[in-house]
Scaffold this motif. Structure first.
Motif, short mmCIF file in Angstrom:
data_model
loop_
_atom_site.label_atom_id
_atom_site.label_comp_id
_atom_site.label_asym_id
_atom_site.label_seq_id
_atom_site.Cartn_x
_atom_site.Cartn_y
_atom_site.Cartn_z
N THR A 193 26.88 12.73 11.28
CA THR A 193 26.00 11.92 10.43
C THR A 193 25.79 12.47 9.04
O THR A 193 25.53 11.72 8.10
N HIS A 194 25.84 13.79 8.88
CA HIS A 194 25.43 14.48 7.65
C HIS A 194 24.05 14.01 7.19
O HIS A 194 23.73 14.02 6.00
N ASP A 195 23.23 13.63 8.16
CA ASP A 195 21.86 13.22 7.90
C ASP A 195 21.03 14.45 7.53
O ASP A 195 21.18 15.52 8.12
N PHE A 196 20.15 14.28 6.55
CA PHE A 196 19.36 15.42 6.08
C PHE A 196 18.47 15.97 7.18
O PHE A 196 18.33 17.19 7.33
N PHE A 197 17.86 15.08 7.96
CA PHE A 197 17.02 15.60 9.02
C PHE A 197 17.87 16.21 10.14
O PHE A 197 17.45 17.19 10.76
N ALA A 198 19.05 15.67 10.39
CA ALA A 198 19.93 16.28 11.40
C ALA A 198 20.30 17.70 11.01
O ALA A 198 20.54 18.55 11.87
N LEU A 199 20.34 17.98 9.71
CA LEU A 199 20.55 19.36 9.26
C LEU A 199 19.46 20.26 9.83
O LEU A 199 19.72 21.40 10.24
N HIS A 200 18.24 19.74 9.91
CA HIS A 200 17.14 20.55 10.46
C HIS A 200 17.27 20.75 11.96
O HIS A 200 16.70 21.70 12.51
N LEU A 201 18.01 19.87 12.65
CA LEU A 201 18.28 20.13 14.06
C LEU A 201 19.10 21.41 14.22
O LEU A 201 18.92 22.16 15.18
N VAL A 202 20.01 21.64 13.28
CA VAL A 202 20.83 22.85 13.33
C VAL A 202 19.98 24.08 13.00
O VAL A 202 20.00 25.09 13.72
N THR A 203 19.22 24.00 11.92
CA THR A 203 18.44 25.18 11.52
C THR A 203 17.31 25.47 12.50
O THR A 203 16.96 26.63 12.73
N CYS A 204 16.74 24.42 13.11
CA CYS A 204 15.66 24.68 14.06
C CYS A 204 16.19 25.25 15.37
O CYS A 204 15.53 26.07 16.01
N SER A 205 17.38 24.82 15.79
CA SER A 205 17.93 25.37 17.04
C SER A 205 18.26 26.85 16.87
O SER A 205 18.09 27.66 17.80
N HIS A 206 18.69 27.24 15.68
CA HIS A 206 18.90 28.66 15.37
C HIS A 206 17.55 29.41 15.44
O HIS A 206 17.44 30.45 16.09
N ALA A 207 16.52 28.84 14.80
CA ALA A 207 15.21 29.50 14.80
C ALA A 207 14.65 29.60 16.22
O ALA A 207 14.05 30.62 16.59
N PHE A 208 14.84 28.56 17.00
CA PHE A 208 14.33 28.58 18.37
C PHE A 208 15.00 29.70 19.16
O PHE A 208 14.33 30.44 19.90
N ARG A 209 16.29 29.85 19.02
CA ARG A 209 16.99 30.91 19.74
C ARG A 209 16.41 32.28 19.38
O ARG A 209 16.22 33.13 20.26
N VAL A 210 16.11 32.49 18.12
CA VAL A 210 15.57 33.77 17.67
C VAL A 210 14.16 34.00 18.25
O VAL A 210 13.82 35.11 18.65
#
Length: 293
Positions: A193-210
């Motif tokens: 999608t290259h959706d701006f909010f979908a970008l946050h799905l990537v960055t939040c999943s990284h943060a959640f793992r940490v």
């Protein structure tokens, strides 16, 4: 966060300082607090945005006295159910602090989580019986719950509406499997999608793992229902797995970036690629960023 991401990507101090000079005019200082928060009464400030400065001072003091690991373990489980609110930004802030072991950033992340508040409703949903997705991915399973009303209005309003109306259930996975599989699904959604909010799905999943090691015993269920709600909030788009590609990251190009989200996406993808042994994270970041740089 962006300065830390640039450091994590191996950029030199000159690049970071040039970005800082460009970015700092956007920052708004806040006034020191006249309120005192203590360990007995801190929970009274949950969800109180005016308490940010006081909570920041409180968590700074707690970390200085007890060390950041003990303090995160003590306070994070109480408010972790609110991790989706404000489009994940509080947990992303905390994730950077923990990733780089930066006490001031950890305090800021904890204070930000506190003022957005815990979320008993998401906590309750996370304790429902798990969903059996019958051979399809968890996010694909949720496509049947797509509703135009879920993707209209400010994020927090969309999110609240989804918690009220959607029949969300946790994914039927172990913690490690849920984290890896759903993080990868977030990557696929963003790539499709290259959706701006979908970008946050990537960055939040990284943060959640940490942050997950300090988040409490129900973290895996909170992760799946939180990601599910966010996926519905962007319209539950169809997506496909990332196709094989020769794209590789070109970190030196990021020195020209002026958008903090681009830099944080690059760092999150680099970190997830290393953590999961999945080079597609770097390829997705490269295919998105190279035309923008």
């Amino acid at each position: 966060m962006t300065y830390l991401a640039m450091h994590g990507l191996g950029m030199d101090m000159g690049d970071i300082e040039r970005f800082a000079n460009h970015y700092q005019p956007k920052l708004v200082p806040f006034s020191p607090s006249t309120t005192t928060v203590d360990a007995e009464g801190w929970q009274r400030h949950l969800g109180q945005r005016q308490s940010y400065a006081a909570l920041l001072q409180f968590f700074d003091s707690e970390i200085a006295a007890g060390g950041w690991r003990a303090i995160v373990a003590r306070y994070l489980p109480t408010m972790f159910s609110g991790w989706v609110k404000d489009a994940f930004h509080p947990i992303i802030r905390l994730g950077y602090g923990i990733e780089f072991e930066a006490p001031s950033e950890i305090a800021a992340g904890l204070a930000y989580l506190a003022i957005t508040g815990d979320d008993p409703k998401l906590e309750g949903i996370a304790r429902r019986p798990s969903t059996d997705s019958q051979g399809v991915s968890y996010l694909e399973f949720l496509q049947a719950a797509r509703n135009p009303a879920f993707s209209c209005g400010p994020f927090n309003a969309r999110y609240a509406k989804i918690l009220e109306r959607a029949d969300l259930r946790p994914a039927m996975r172990s913690r490690n499997a849920a984290l890896k599989e759903l993080s990868r699904a977030c990557l696929d959604v963003f790539h499709s999608t290259h959706d701006f909010f979908a970008l946050h799905l990537v960055t939040c999943s990284h943060a959640f793992r940490v942050c997950a090691p300090w988040a409490g015993s129900n973290a895996d269920c909170l992760f799946s229902v939180g990601i599910g709600a966010a996926y519905l909030a962007i319209g539950a788009p169809e997506f496909s797995p990332v196709a094989p590609s020769a794209h590789t990251m070109l970190p030196e190009k990021l020195a020209a970036a002026v958008d903090e989200h681009d830099i944080k996406l690059a760092y999150s993808c680099s970190a997830q690629s290393c953590a999961f042994g999945d080079p597609d994270y770097d390829r997705v970041a490269a295919s998105y960023l190279e035309p923008r740089l």
